[in-house]
Design a protein around this motif. Structure first.
Motif, mmCIF file in Angstrom:
data_model
loop_
_atom_site.group_PDB
_atom_site.id
_atom_site.type_symbol
_atom_site.label_atom_id
_atom_site.label_comp_id
_atom_site.label_asym_id
_atom_site.label_seq_id
_atom_site.Cartn_x
_atom_site.Cartn_y
_atom_site.Cartn_z
ATOM 1 N N ILE A 103 0.843 -1.204 0.000
ATOM 2 C CA ILE A 103 0.000 0.000 0.000
ATOM 3 C C ILE A 103 0.878 1.254 0.000
ATOM 4 N N LEU A 105 3.913 1.591 -1.112
ATOM 5 C CA LEU A 105 4.555 1.769 -2.425
ATOM 6 C C LEU A 105 3.581 2.364 -3.428
ATOM 7 N N VAL A 106 2.328 1.900 -3.398
ATOM 8 C CA VAL A 106 1.335 2.425 -4.338
ATOM 9 C C VAL A 106 1.083 3.915 -4.065
ATOM 10 N N THR A 108 3.120 6.121 -2.588
ATOM 11 C CA THR A 108 4.299 6.875 -3.015
ATOM 12 C C THR A 108 4.343 7.001 -4.530
ATOM 13 N N GLY A 109 4.045 5.880 -5.205
ATOM 14 C CA GLY A 109 4.054 5.897 -6.666
ATOM 15 C C GLY A 109 3.032 6.874 -7.221
ATOM 16 N N LEU A 110 1.850 6.906 -6.617
ATOM 17 C CA LEU A 110 0.817 7.844 -7.074
ATOM 18 C C LEU A 110 1.284 9.286 -6.888
ATOM 19 N N LEU A 112 4.333 10.351 -6.863
ATOM 20 C CA LEU A 112 5.364 10.617 -7.868
ATOM 21 C C LEU A 112 4.731 10.858 -9.229
ATOM 22 N N ALA A 113 3.774 9.983 -9.571
ATOM 23 C CA ALA A 113 3.173 10.073 -10.908
ATOM 24 C C ALA A 113 2.387 11.359 -11.065
ATOM 25 N N GLY A 116 5.138 14.560 -9.349
ATOM 26 C CA GLY A 116 6.543 14.600 -9.723
ATOM 27 C C GLY A 116 7.450 14.511 -8.512
ATOM 28 N N PRO A 117 8.759 14.295 -8.761
ATOM 29 C CA PRO A 117 9.691 14.063 -7.657
ATOM 30 C C PRO A 117 10.144 15.327 -6.928
#
Lengths: 289, 327
Positions: A103, A105-106, A108-110, A112-113, A116-117
């Motif tokens: 959860i 990771l998802v 964090t990925g969202l 980022l997507a 942005g970083p």
């Protein structure tokens, strides 16, 4: 000299109250669901993004943004429990750990997507404003964050003490089988606890968004802070979370003063180790597990 | 259990022998990917020993990897001594750290979630200390010097892709064999007795502290050895990458997904988890959206543990068993 020390320590206490709110969320989830939320820090970061955009797009101050973040994250936590975590309630701890890592990771990925970083920093005159309190001069954003967090913790305590639903929640935390026997809807109570936990994290994130820059990768750091706070205070105890949060804030501030700002986290882990070894269930934890 | 073992031996032997024979024909990408698979299979076996056999959920294994890596790198770069000597120092240091954590946990009755957090706290504290300690390079880490043209891999423990591939394959094989042996050995039974019911085991006279601490120490020393190879493979060592929470998580995902407490679970887990990370990484890059890799990886983790309650290896065994019966 002494005055600037006092200022830094007071700043530490103020941030510590926000840590206490983050820890309260973790502790309620653990108390009721018996599940350790390893994605708690990521939920804080979600709240930080909400706080940042509420300020930069709508011009809302952090306490108002915190209300929005609390509502949104409550819905998120409630649905997360109902749709996903509920199916893992009876599974061993290490399996739940992987679930929450997934959860986290998802989330964090969202972040980022979508965002942005890059770091997002709230700017404007409010970040420089200070309040004089007797001889102390405190950052307005920190006072605001601590005030908001204190109000939320207080209302949480009142809810758990006075509201029938809050009392049901405490009953479910105390004795799961017993509360099933007397007809409490335990899965729904768990989902509410999950919602409240996520709401605490989100509101805390919105409150500190003017203090710290918002980045997608801060999640793990906040998760660890939440653990330290809650373990020092005692997992499952709100009073413990409050004391733990303030202690961690103080420890970080005094480490930054006395030794090196870089070593402030080492200080709070040192405090954690000390408490774990001297009182494994935390300062306010129940003696028998 | 019979099918589990027979299938494991056949599949394991075929895999290890096949990978050893296939080495000359592998392209660079496959070889480096398999190197990581085998290295994390070794890490996985080490944490399987502590977590699967003895039931101690350790979330701080990066500490031991870091201690092993730093010992070897410092001994070779600062003192110009042999990396074997570094291992001779690093592995006992890691074992002592593991034993100390195990002893503290036992002495003060810290278990379950609290044990995991104790391990995290020690590891994170050491990471912060190493980040601020100039002797070990601080946050800048230590870069390994370029290899000399007359490099002898067995002397320097460094080399080309083939050397690391062979070394990781050796470790994975040795680790799997070690756990297979330990499971059947007396101490393996004692460990599992402690895991399943500590009070009952102690009532029967199993010396819980000794055996739990021993498991922590062996697991830590194994992780340190892997950490030394990992540091050499990377050519550089930083506190954040070698002692951070991220590595600790990476180390234990494989054995949990593969099947904790089984001999072949960590191997199967590494075979799935490491390529999964690579695939989601390249997928995210080709889509041009940062963050897609961690979304994909996270969803895959949730899906895998949702669908396979006991882990991959027990699921494979059950599948083969049902095929066997149908015949």
């Amino acid at each position: 000299m002494l005055l600037s020390w006092l200022n830094i320590l007071a700043g530490g206490v103020l941030i510590g109250i926000v840590y206490a709110l983050i820890g309260s969320g973790l502790t309620i989830m653990f108390g009721v669901m018996r599940v350790v939320n390893f994605a708690h820090g990521e939920m804080v970061v979600a709240g930080m993004y909400m706080g940042y955009f509420a300020h930069s797009l709508l011009g809302l101050p952090a306490p108002l943004a915190a209300i929005i973040a609390a509502v949104v994250m409550f819905a998120f936590g409630y649905l997360l429990q109902r749709l996903l975590v509920e199916k893992f309630m009876a599974r061993p701890q290490h399996i739940q750990f992987i679930l929450f890592i997934g959860i986290a990771l998802v989330i964090t990925g969202l972040h980022l997507a979508i965002f942005g970083p890059d770091a997002h920093a709230v700017d404007g005159p409010i970040t420089f404003a200070t309040i004089s309190l007797g001889p102390l001069s405190l950052d307005l954003v920190r006072v605001q964050a601590a005030g908001g967090a204190a109000v939320l913790i207080l209302s949480l305590v009142l809810f758990l003490r006075l509201a029938p639903l809050g009392q049901a929640m405490r009953a479910a935390a105390d004795n799961r089988t017993g509360s099933l026997v007397i007809g409490l809807n335990v899965p729904r109570i768990c989902a509410l606890a999950s919602g409240i936990g996520a709401a605490c994290a989100g509101a805390a994130g919105a409150l500190i968004s003017p203090v710290f820059d918002t980045e997608p990768y801060l999640g793990l750091e906040f998760t660890l802070i939440a653990f330290v706070t809650v373990i020092v205070g005692g997992l499952g105890s709100l009073a413990g979370a409050l004391v733990g949060g303030v202690l961690i804030g103080l420890a970080e501030a005094s480490a930054a003063l006395a030794i090196d700002p870089q070593l402030k986290t080492a200080f709070s882990y040192g405090l954690l180790l000390l408490v774990l070894l001297l009182r494994p269930r935390g300062l306010f934890g129940a003696d028998a597990g | 259990m019979q099918v589990d073992r027979r299938l494991g031996w056949i599949a394991g032997a075929a895999l290890f022998a096949g990978c050893a024979i296939a080495a000359p024909w592998l392209d660079g990408f496959t070889m480096s990917l398999l190197t990581l698979v085998f290295l994390f299979a070794w890490f996985g076996q080490a944490s399987n020993l502590a977590m699967g056999f003895t039931g101690q959920l350790s979330l701080g294994h990066a500490l031991f990897a870091g201690l092993g890596g730093y010992a070897v790198v410092i001994i070779t770069t600062r003192y110009g001594l042999s990396p074997w000597f570094g291992l001779l120092i690093g592995m006992p240091i890691a074992a002592a750290a593991g034993a100390a954590i195990g002893w503290l946990a036992f002495r003060f009755g810290v278990r379950d979630v609290y044990f995991a957090l104790l391990a995290i706290a020690v590891a994170e504290m050491m990471r912060v200390i190493f980040s601020n300690w100039n002797f070990v390079g601080g946050t800048g880490g230590i870069f390994l010097p370029a290899l000399s043209p007359t490099n002898e891999p067995l002397r320097t423990l460094r080399g080309g892709a083939l050397f690391y591939y062979a070394a990781a394959l050796f470790l994975a094989t040795a680790g799997t064999a070690l756990l297979a042996w330990l499971r059947g050995a007396r101490i393996g039974y004692l460990w599992r007795a402690l895991r399943d019911d500590e009070a009952a085991a102690r009532a029967l006279g199993v010396r819980a502290p000794l055996h739990k601490i021993l498991a922590c120490a062996i697991s830590a020393a194994m992780t340190a050895l892997g950490g030394a190879l990992y540091a050499h493979l990377n050519g550089v060592i930083f506190p954040d990458s070698m002692m951070g929470m991220a590595l600790s998580i990476q180390i234990i995902i494989g054995p949990i997904l593969g099947g904790l407490g089984t001999v072949f679970g960590p191997l199967v887990g590494a075979l799935v988890v490491v390529p999964l990370g690579e695939i989601s990484g390249t997928l995210g890059q080709s889509l041009g959206i940062s963050g897609m890799n961690s979304i994909g990886y996270g969803l895959a983790l949730i899906l895998l543990i949702g669908l396979l309650p006991g882990g991959l290896w027990p699921a494979i065994v059950a599948g083969v068993q049902s095929l066997w019966r149908r015949r």
